[in-house]
Design an enzyme around this catalytic site. Sequence first.
Site, mmCIF file in Angstrom:
data_model
loop_
_atom_site.group_PDB
_atom_site.id
_atom_site.type_symbol
_atom_site.label_atom_id
_atom_site.label_comp_id
_atom_site.label_asym_id
_atom_site.label_seq_id
_atom_site.Cartn_x
_atom_site.Cartn_y
_atom_site.Cartn_z
ATOM 1 N N SER A 1 0.837 -1.197 0.000
ATOM 2 C CA SER A 1 0.000 0.000 0.000
ATOM 3 C C SER A 1 0.875 1.250 0.000
ATOM 4 C CB SER A 1 -0.876 -0.012 1.263
ATOM 5 O OG SER A 1 -1.521 1.219 1.452
ATOM 6 N N TYR B 1 -2.167 -0.821 10.295
ATOM 7 C CA TYR B 1 -2.207 -1.142 8.862
ATOM 8 C C TYR B 1 -0.955 -0.606 8.175
ATOM 9 C CZ TYR B 1 -3.721 -1.515 4.030
ATOM 10 O OH TYR B 1 -3.794 -1.830 2.691
#
Length: 175
Positions: A76, A89
């Site tokens: 990501s 995350y």
Amino acid sequence: PDVKRFVETVINRFGTIDILVNNAGVLGEMKPLHESSAVQWEEALRINVHGVFYIVKEVVPLMIKRGGGSIINVTSNVGRRGRGKWGAYSVSKFALEGFTHVLAEELEDFQIRVNAINPGKTRTAMRAAAHPGEDPLTVPLAEEKTEGFLFLAGDASRGITGRSLEAEDFDQIKR
């Protein structure tokens, strides 16, 4: 035990594992790290980092035995440049980037390629949770992000390993 059973099921059905895409993940809490719940923190790291380790631990010996393969870790933007309030995350995706590079170096002699790919904005439930005000119709579907994955899975990517790639820039890697 669940990972072992999963791998055994795949082997029984298909005979081998040539390609492994590590895409499972959870977003976790969207708050400052110091306000994060320890339970949520541990869950995100367990799924997003430890889960990758456990599946790789089962699949790599099979790939070594068959003489090669391709492992693609889905990362990501927030795993390449941290973003406040993305907590576990973001940290887990940073860990996955490092995991990719270490594993690639360890497996290069076995003709197993290991790369990370950042699909960028993709219309998923996780994205909708992270960006609740965003119009989902302005975000590309997952099916529009497959070119880079197919390239890394195929023979044309032989020799490409240990890279952190952007799905949106994938045409550049083919040159």
